[in-house]
Write an enzyme that holds these catalytic residues in place. Structure first.
Site, PDB file in Angstrom:
ATOM      1  N   ASN A  62       0.884  -1.166   0.000  1.00  0.00           N
ATOM      2  CA  ASN A  62       0.000   0.000   0.000  1.00  0.00           C
ATOM      3  C   ASN A  62       0.925   1.220   0.000  1.00  0.00           C
ATOM      4  OD1 ASN A  62      -2.447   1.257   2.445  1.00  0.00           O
ATOM      5  ND2 ASN A  62      -2.154   1.807   0.303  1.00  0.00           N
ATOM      6  N   ASN A 100      -6.730  10.369  -0.879  1.00  0.00           N
ATOM      7  CA  ASN A 100      -6.782   9.190  -1.735  1.00  0.00           C
ATOM      8  C   ASN A 100      -6.369   9.535  -3.165  1.00  0.00           C
ATOM      9  OD1 ASN A 100      -7.600   7.182   0.082  1.00  0.00           O
ATOM     10  ND2 ASN A 100      -9.743   7.791  -0.089  1.00  0.00           N
ATOM     11  N   CYS A 126      -5.399   6.290   8.088  1.00  0.00           N
ATOM     12  CA  CYS A 126      -4.770   5.260   7.258  1.00  0.00           C
ATOM     13  C   CYS A 126      -3.715   4.559   8.105  1.00  0.00           C
ATOM     14  CB  CYS A 126      -4.145   5.868   6.013  1.00  0.00           C
ATOM     15  SG  CYS A 126      -3.330   4.645   4.943  1.00  0.00           S
ATOM     16  N   GLY A 127      -3.944   3.293   8.397  1.00  0.00           N
ATOM     17  CA  GLY A 127      -3.041   2.558   9.274  1.00  0.00           C
ATOM     18  C   GLY A 127      -1.666   2.331   8.691  1.00  0.00           C
ATOM     19  N   ASN A 128      -1.610   1.913   7.429  1.00  0.00           N
ATOM     20  CA  ASN A 128      -0.306   1.674   6.806  1.00  0.00           C
ATOM     21  C   ASN A 128       0.500   2.964   6.699  1.00  0.00           C
ATOM     22  OD1 ASN A 128      -0.564  -1.123   6.399  1.00  0.00           O
ATOM     23  ND2 ASN A 128      -1.698  -0.825   4.499  1.00  0.00           N
ATOM     24  N   ASN A 165     -11.773   5.564  10.274  1.00  0.00           N
ATOM     25  CA  ASN A 165     -12.515   5.670   9.022  1.00  0.00           C
ATOM     26  C   ASN A 165     -13.445   4.461   8.903  1.00  0.00           C
ATOM     27  OD1 ASN A 165     -10.657   3.707   8.383  1.00  0.00           O
ATOM     28  ND2 ASN A 165      -9.694   4.827   6.718  1.00  0.00           N
ATOM     29  N   HIS A 212     -15.624   1.133   7.785  1.00  0.00           N
ATOM     30  CA  HIS A 212     -15.387  -0.135   7.094  1.00  0.00           C
ATOM     31  C   HIS A 212     -16.599  -1.052   7.196  1.00  0.00           C
ATOM     32  CE1 HIS A 212     -11.019  -0.074   6.153  1.00  0.00           C
ATOM     33  NE2 HIS A 212     -10.992   0.823   7.127  1.00  0.00           N
ATOM     34  N   GLU A 236     -10.657  -0.077  -1.145  1.00  0.00           N
ATOM     35  CA  GLU A 236     -10.612   1.172  -0.396  1.00  0.00           C
ATOM     36  C   GLU A 236     -11.398   2.268  -1.121  1.00  0.00           C
ATOM     37  OE1 GLU A 236      -7.127   2.633   1.562  1.00  0.00           O
ATOM     38  OE2 GLU A 236      -6.013   0.820   1.048  1.00  0.00           O
ATOM     39  N   ARG A 237     -12.175   3.033  -0.360  1.00  0.00           N
ATOM     40  CA  ARG A 237     -12.889   4.158  -0.955  1.00  0.00           C
ATOM     41  C   ARG A 237     -11.863   5.149  -1.508  1.00  0.00           C
ATOM     42  NH1 ARG A 237     -14.938   7.903   4.175  1.00  0.00           N
ATOM     43  NH2 ARG A 237     -12.956   7.833   5.275  1.00  0.00           N
ATOM     44  N   CYS A 275      -4.454  -3.022   3.468  1.00  0.00           N
ATOM     45  CA  CYS A 275      -5.133  -1.889   4.097  1.00  0.00           C
ATOM     46  C   CYS A 275      -5.017  -2.062   5.605  1.00  0.00           C
ATOM     47  CB  CYS A 275      -6.593  -1.826   3.671  1.00  0.00           C
ATOM     48  SG  CYS A 275      -7.517  -0.483   4.467  1.00  0.00           S
ATOM     49  N   THR A 327      -6.160  -0.093   8.241  1.00  0.00           N
ATOM     50  CA  THR A 327      -7.397   0.055   8.998  1.00  0.00           C
ATOM     51  C   THR A 327      -8.397  -1.047   8.637  1.00  0.00           C
ATOM     52  OG1 THR A 327      -8.253   1.660   7.385  1.00  0.00           O
ATOM     53  CG2 THR A 327      -7.145   2.541   9.353  1.00  0.00           C
ATOM     54  N   GLY A 328      -8.326  -1.545   7.383  1.00  0.00           N
ATOM     55  CA  GLY A 328      -9.169  -2.676   7.006  1.00  0.00           C
ATOM     56  C   GLY A 328      -8.810  -3.921   7.796  1.00  0.00           C
TER      57      GLY A 328
END
Length: 263
Positions: free
Chosen positions: A13, A64, A73-75, A147, A149, A197-198, A206, A208-209
């Site tokens: 990512n 984005n 965004c976690g990553n 965010n 999910h 991802e949106r 992802c 946060t995913g």
């Protein structure tokens, strides 16, 4: 004007990171799209802009590839911790913390939310699961980890045409701020995951995913904490208990730095 940037990725990512703490930069939707364009710009899933913060070591803004600004965004958080050494990071999705630990970076995200208006949904509905379906995907779990999910649990990841169905779910009127879409299969305390991802589409990973999916699996007793989440780009370890923030541990890779000519 030449501005230095860093190209980094978390499990594939990928991000362009611009540091605007000393030299402010006005970011627009059009400029973010241009930088993220893989043919005419630098190319990335998300553009990250670092700014001064009165609450934390720095403020992180996330755009984005379509130019839309999102909350978390976690990553990217792991990458920013690795790049700057920041221990606390302000985002639109909440105050985050992190630290490098050898080859890995561990970050603590906000406490997850499950209420319909925290996702948010357009009108009240139960979120665990959501009584909705799209083609062969139905009854997802809705989680906001900074965010929003949706998490669909399936027996076989390949049965879901996520690239085809993802855009319709992302932009469904039920989700006024759009939604990230996760399809997961659960093994022995491990999860295989694909995420649409949106604003970015199907990505190799992802953060946060992975967090949202692990939380949904732990809440439904499909898994226990900590749980390993495996994606196309690699794996993350997610730890969470009810009433607590979620912790994510994984790699963050610096690829190169360079300069871009900006207006």
């Amino acid at each position: 004007m030449l501005r230095q940037f860093h190209k980094m990725h978390g499990l594939g990512n990928d991000f362009v990171i611009l540091d605007a703490r000393e030299q402010p930069l006005e970011m627009t939707e059009a400029l973010a799209r241009h930088i993220a364009d893989r043919r005419e710009g630098i190319g990335c899933d998300q553009l990250i802009l670092l700014e001064h913060s009165d609450r934390a070591d720095l403020r992180m803004r996330i755009f984005n590839a379509d130019g839309s600004e999102v909350q978390s965004c976690g990553n990217a958080t792991r990458c920013v911790v690795r790049l700057t050494g920041a221990a606390t990071i302000e985002t639109a999705g909440g105050l985050l913390s992190g630290a490098s630990e050898g080859d890995a970076v561990e970050v603590t995200l906000v406490e997850p939310r499950f209420e319909w208006d925290a996702i948010p949904l357009a009108y009240p509905l139960p979120t665990d699961p959501l009584p909705m379906g799209w083609e062969n995907l139905d009854r997802p779990y809705a989680v906001n980890v900074g965010n929003p999910h949706l998490v669909f649990f399936v027996d076989d990841l390949e049965d879901a045409d996520l690239e085809g169905i993802g855009p319709g779910i992302e932009t469904d009127p039920l989700f006024p701020e759009r939604i990230n879409v996760n399809v997961a299969s659960v093994g022995v305390n491990s999860i295989r995951l694909r995420t649409f991802e949106r604003g970015a589409g199907l990505t190799r990973a992802c953060g946060t995913g992975a967090c949202a999916t692990a939380i949904a699996a732990i809440r439904t007793r499909l898994a226990s904490s900590p749980v390993n989440v495996h994606m196309a780009g690699g794996s993350l370890t997610i730890a969470w208990a009810p009433g607590e923030p979620v912790r994510m541990r994984g790699s963050a890779t610096h690829v190169f730095k360079g300069f871009i000519d900006l207006p």
